[in-house]
Design an enzyme around this catalytic site. Structure first.
Site, mmCIF file in Angstrom:
data_model
loop_
_atom_site.group_PDB
_atom_site.id
_atom_site.type_symbol
_atom_site.label_atom_id
_atom_site.label_comp_id
_atom_site.label_asym_id
_atom_site.label_seq_id
_atom_site.Cartn_x
_atom_site.Cartn_y
_atom_site.Cartn_z
ATOM 1 N N ASP A 16 0.822 -1.206 0.000
ATOM 2 C CA ASP A 16 0.000 0.000 0.000
ATOM 3 C C ASP A 16 0.863 1.266 0.000
ATOM 4 O OD1 ASP A 16 -2.334 1.396 -0.048
ATOM 5 O OD2 ASP A 16 -2.908 0.970 2.018
ATOM 6 N N ASN A 64 -10.570 -3.039 -6.589
ATOM 7 C CA ASN A 64 -9.739 -2.043 -7.292
ATOM 8 C C ASN A 64 -10.277 -1.654 -8.678
ATOM 9 O OD1 ASN A 64 -6.552 -3.180 -5.892
ATOM 10 N ND2 ASN A 64 -7.877 -1.506 -5.250
ATOM 11 N N ARG A 189 -5.365 -2.706 8.573
ATOM 12 C CA ARG A 189 -6.524 -3.580 8.344
ATOM 13 C C ARG A 189 -6.157 -4.654 7.327
ATOM 14 N NH1 ARG A 189 -8.628 1.623 6.813
ATOM 15 N NH2 ARG A 189 -8.043 2.063 4.669
HETATM 16 C C1 FPP Z 1 -1.945 0.168 -3.305
HETATM 17 O O1 FPP Z 1 -1.474 1.490 -3.238
HETATM 18 C C2 FPP Z 1 -1.380 -0.497 -4.461
HETATM 19 C C3 FPP Z 1 -2.103 -1.057 -5.461
HETATM 20 C C4 FPP Z 1 -3.578 -1.106 -5.474
HETATM 21 C C5 FPP Z 1 -1.439 -1.634 -6.641
HETATM 22 C C6 FPP Z 1 -0.220 -2.441 -6.307
HETATM 23 C C7 FPP Z 1 0.403 -2.818 -7.585
HETATM 24 C C8 FPP Z 1 1.725 -2.854 -7.787
HETATM 25 C C9 FPP Z 1 2.749 -2.616 -6.743
HETATM 26 C C10 FPP Z 1 2.214 -3.222 -9.131
HETATM 27 C C11 FPP Z 1 2.010 -4.692 -9.313
HETATM 28 C C12 FPP Z 1 2.881 -5.209 -10.313
HETATM 29 C C13 FPP Z 1 3.482 -6.388 -10.205
HETATM 30 C C14 FPP Z 1 4.402 -6.759 -11.276
HETATM 31 C C15 FPP Z 1 3.262 -7.321 -9.065
HETATM 32 P P1 FPP Z 1 -2.503 2.675 -3.441
HETATM 33 O O2 FPP Z 1 -2.582 2.987 -4.877
HETATM 34 O O3 FPP Z 1 -3.802 2.320 -2.784
HETATM 35 O O4 FPP Z 1 -1.766 3.829 -2.661
HETATM 36 P P2 FPP Z 1 -2.429 4.970 -1.805
HETATM 37 O O5 FPP Z 1 -3.067 4.300 -0.622
HETATM 38 O O6 FPP Z 1 -1.256 5.796 -1.422
HETATM 39 O O7 FPP Z 1 -3.402 5.670 -2.697
#
Ligand code: FPP
Length: 235
Positions: A16, A64, A189
């Site tokens: 996250d 998502n 969580r």
């Molecule tokens: C949560 O941060 C992250 C995600 C929903 C996406 C995670 C995906 C990756 C790390 C790339 C995956 C790729 C591979 C190759 C495994 P957020 O966007 O909710 O962050 P925020 O809480 O700061 O908004």
């Protein structure tokens, strides 16, 4: 990491904080995910070096899809990029599996996943599950349907339904329960991640945003894990 530490069999990571990391730098959220995907690669290599047998990362949840289409497309493209690099699995000896409901994914992605899962099946370095269109509740519904179908067609009696049968119907069939779940980004969580497999998991929460997470942060979480006294419902 010291020699005497108890290493978990299975580590789960809720990656996250990509969005906040990018926003703080005046970058698009997709740039945060891109850096997040690079960190994922670094952490897989470190976990393999340490000898962790199973690693599951939460890349995209069933919820998502509510994000802007451009952001969803960006995350899917990062996954395509990772999967396209088939040579990497041979070299790095990583067994890759995608867990989640593949029915909603684009056909080309489904095809790539099948190829990578097949091509990396015999790799022994580390088993990596990428949770994609994954939800813990969804997984349990999927397992319940599988079991109901077997009962309806008469291939198993109702009495044979127990914990181990349900486990065999999960996406993670045959894998150990997750013993340590790390969540970056400051929230505390579970967010529908590995609900069955994490029944007795230890949690380590860190305010560090995923793009800033390093091998040393994984070491610190593992040290914290090894200090915990795990009673699994006993005394
Ligand atoms: C949560 O941060 C992250 C995600 C929903 C996406 C995670 C995906 C990756 C790390 C790339 C995956 C790729 C591979 C190759 C495994 P957020 O966007 O909710 O962050 P925020 O809480 O700061 O908004």
């Amino acid at each position: 990491m010291t020699q005497s530490q108890t290493l978990p069999d299975h580590v789960g990571i809720i990656m996250d904080g990509n969005g906040r990391w990018a926003t703080a730098r005046g970058l698009s959220r997709n740039r945060g995910h891109k850096r997040g995907a690079e960190v994922f690669g670094e952490i897989v290599r470190h976990a393999k070096r340490l000898g962790i047998p199973y690693l599951t990362v939460y890349a995209f949840s069933t919820e998502n899809w509510n994000r802007p289409p451009q952001e969803v497309a960006g995350i899917m493209d990062l996954l395509r990029g990772y999967l396209r690099d088939a040579d990497r699995y041979r070299k790095e000896n990583v067994q890759t599996q995608i867990i989640g409901d593949k029915a909603q994914l684009d056909a080309d992605l489904v095809e790539m996943i099948a190829k990578v899962e097949e091509g990396s099946r015999n790799n022994t370095g580390i088993h990596v599950n990428i949770a994609l269109n994954y939800g813990g509740r969804d997984e349990l519904v999927h397992a319940a349907r599988k079991i109901a179908a077997m009962i309806l067609e008469g291939s198993i009696p109702l009495q044979s339904v127990d914990h181990s049968m349900l486990e065999r119907c999960l996406y993670t069939a045959g894998q150990p329960d997750v013993d340590l779940i790390i969540r970056t980004g400051g929230e505390q969580r579970v967010s529908n991640f590995l609900l069955w497999q994490g029944a007795y998991a230890e949690f380590v929460f860190t305010p560090t945003l995923w793009p800033d997470f390093t091998a040393a942060d994984l070491d610190a979480a593992l040290e914290e894990f090894s200090r915990r006294e795990r009673r699994m419902g006993g005394i």
